[in-house]
Design a protein around this motif. Sequence first.
Motif, PDB file in Angstrom:
ATOM      1  N   ILE A 150       0.919  -1.174  -0.049  1.00 18.93           N
ATOM      2  CA  ILE A 150      -0.041  -0.043   0.083  1.00 18.93           C
ATOM      3  C   ILE A 150       0.734   1.273  -0.053  1.00 18.93           C
ATOM      4  O   ILE A 150       0.600   2.373  -0.703  1.00 18.93           O
ATOM      5  CB  ILE A 150      -0.852   0.045   1.189  1.00 18.93           C
ATOM      6  CG1 ILE A 150      -1.847   1.204   1.131  1.00 18.93           C
ATOM      7  CG2 ILE A 150      -0.099   0.050   2.563  1.00 18.93           C
ATOM      8  CD1 ILE A 150      -2.767   1.155  -0.117  1.00 18.93           C
ATOM      9  N   ASP A 151       2.106   1.103   0.644  1.00 12.02           N
ATOM     10  CA  ASP A 151       2.835   2.364   0.536  1.00 12.02           C
ATOM     11  C   ASP A 151       3.448   2.626  -0.803  1.00 12.02           C
ATOM     12  O   ASP A 151       3.743   3.662  -1.236  1.00 12.02           O
ATOM     13  CB  ASP A 151       4.173   2.287   1.708  1.00 12.02           C
ATOM     14  CG  ASP A 151       3.827   2.188   2.966  1.00 12.02           C
ATOM     15  OD1 ASP A 151       2.761   2.736   3.368  1.00 12.02           O
ATOM     16  OD2 ASP A 151       4.493   1.553   3.827  1.00 12.02           O
ATOM     17  N   ASN A 154       0.780   4.255  -2.922  1.00 14.52           N
ATOM     18  CA  ASN A 154       0.399   5.644  -2.420  1.00 14.52           C
ATOM     19  C   ASN A 154       1.530   6.240  -3.229  1.00 14.52           C
ATOM     20  O   ASN A 154       1.368   7.470  -3.377  1.00 14.52           O
ATOM     21  CB  ASN A 154       0.482   5.839  -0.998  1.00 14.52           C
ATOM     22  CG  ASN A 154      -0.982   5.260  -0.349  1.00 14.52           C
ATOM     23  OD1 ASN A 154      -2.113   5.511  -0.980  1.00 14.52           O
ATOM     24  ND2 ASN A 154      -0.985   4.939   0.761  1.00 14.52           N
ATOM     25  N   ILE A 159      -3.757   5.765  -6.360  1.00 13.40           N
ATOM     26  CA  ILE A 159      -4.940   5.682  -5.317  1.00 13.40           C
ATOM     27  C   ILE A 159      -6.216   5.331  -5.991  1.00 13.40           C
ATOM     28  O   ILE A 159      -7.011   4.677  -5.341  1.00 13.40           O
ATOM     29  CB  ILE A 159      -5.193   7.127  -4.752  1.00 13.40           C
ATOM     30  CG1 ILE A 159      -6.255   7.006  -3.556  1.00 13.40           C
ATOM     31  CG2 ILE A 159      -5.409   8.232  -5.824  1.00 13.40           C
ATOM     32  CD1 ILE A 159      -5.761   6.270  -2.468  1.00 13.40           C
ATOM     33  N   ILE A 162      -7.381   1.561  -5.224  1.00 13.09           N
ATOM     34  CA  ILE A 162      -7.601   1.372  -3.950  1.00 13.09           C
ATOM     35  C   ILE A 162      -8.582   0.402  -3.719  1.00 13.09           C
ATOM     36  O   ILE A 162      -8.716  -0.451  -2.638  1.00 13.09           O
ATOM     37  CB  ILE A 162      -7.517   2.453  -2.830  1.00 13.09           C
ATOM     38  CG1 ILE A 162      -7.341   2.128  -1.463  1.00 13.09           C
ATOM     39  CG2 ILE A 162      -8.730   3.111  -2.882  1.00 13.09           C
ATOM     40  CD1 ILE A 162      -6.941   3.202  -0.504  1.00 13.09           C
ATOM     41  N   ASP A 192      -5.195   0.286   5.520  1.00 12.75           N
ATOM     42  CA  ASP A 192      -4.891   0.189   4.087  1.00 12.75           C
ATOM     43  C   ASP A 192      -5.627   1.076   3.174  1.00 12.75           C
ATOM     44  O   ASP A 192      -5.090   1.743   2.380  1.00 12.75           O
ATOM     45  CB  ASP A 192      -4.612  -0.998   3.589  1.00 12.75           C
ATOM     46  CG  ASP A 192      -3.420  -1.832   4.186  1.00 12.75           C
ATOM     47  OD1 ASP A 192      -2.648  -1.292   5.162  1.00 12.75           O
ATOM     48  OD2 ASP A 192      -3.014  -2.886   3.777  1.00 12.75           O
ATOM     49  N   SER A 196      -5.243   5.369   3.907  1.00 18.06           N
ATOM     50  CA  SER A 196      -4.918   5.965   2.318  1.00 18.06           C
ATOM     51  C   SER A 196      -5.704   7.147   1.785  1.00 18.06           C
ATOM     52  O   SER A 196      -5.434   8.025   1.110  1.00 18.06           O
ATOM     53  CB  SER A 196      -4.774   4.772   1.406  1.00 18.06           C
ATOM     54  OG  SER A 196      -3.810   3.878   1.972  1.00 18.06           O
ATOM     55  N   ASN A 200      -4.245  10.770   1.214  1.00 19.06           N
ATOM     56  CA  ASN A 200      -4.215  11.381  -0.205  1.00 19.06           C
ATOM     57  C   ASN A 200      -5.035  12.586  -0.497  1.00 19.06           C
ATOM     58  O   ASN A 200      -4.739  13.359  -1.268  1.00 19.06           O
ATOM     59  CB  ASN A 200      -4.667  10.126  -1.101  1.00 19.06           C
ATOM     60  CG  ASN A 200      -3.303   9.453  -1.564  1.00 19.06           C
ATOM     61  OD1 ASN A 200      -2.674   9.622  -2.484  1.00 19.06           O
ATOM     62  ND2 ASN A 200      -3.525   8.003  -0.893  1.00 19.06           N
TER      63      ASN A 200
END
Length: 290
Positions: A150-151, A154, A159, A162, A192, A196, A200
């Motif tokens: 997930i890092d 991002n 995004i 997701i 996550d 996120s 964002n």
Amino acid sequence: MQNIHDIYDRIAKRCLSLSSRCTIHLINGLFGTHYPTDSNVTYNWTERTDNELKRTLADSIITIDGHYSYHVEFQMTKDGEIMLRMLEYGFHHALSSRSDIDHIYFPEPMLVYLYDNENFPDDYILQIHFGDQGIFYYKVPVFKYLKHSIDELNQKKLIVLIPFQLLRLRRAIEKERTENNINALKSLITHDILDSLNQNVAAGNITRTEASKLSQLILQLYHHIYDRYEELESEGIHHMTEDALIFDVDILEYHQKRLIRLLAETYTPEEIAARADIPLEEVKEALKKY
């Protein structure tokens, strides 16, 4: 099976066309390009003419600034004919977009694979034989979505993908609903996914409107994958997910409408849509009762 395919297809299409800015982030993240977020985006959706159930989801050839084209296709399972279809779509696009009869330009292809099959290739390669002129190797890189943290997603500003984080635990939850698996699903949703979205929005990578739309897609996909399990309902996971996502949607919509109404004191609906990066239809809808 057709209904299942349609659900993923609709979500994939929404992810591809969430907004022009999000599409630019997607292209930059997948292809390593550096287009400005205000670049012009044109969607060239491919159409299929047969009635067979396809294992491939939404696909689009996206043109940036009227010149640079990228073919993005989503896939759920291995499909032996994927290369032929992508070559065919790319060829038709090259023909329809050519500026002279001596040159054609194929779009850059990319396949986004959504499941975690270890045997899935890193690249698809199709050999095209031209007789005495030799062999051309048509290569389609594969972006294995679930192989990326997930890092990393991002960091690449992917995004818009997701909602498909929910697929990470699909197999594990399907196999058994243990305490560890249920807690892992809670963490996936709250950390996550929700974190996120909020990060964002705060970083300016997506607008509140875009986050609201993504929240709705996430909720739709969650219900499709996990509604069938009574253990998740008894543990309150269904309610937790709905409360978190619907609450976020309500807050985001409230802020958007408030912003639109404040801007309406100075700007026209068209100017508001451009300045706030909100679709003109949503601006007009918010001003109906104003």
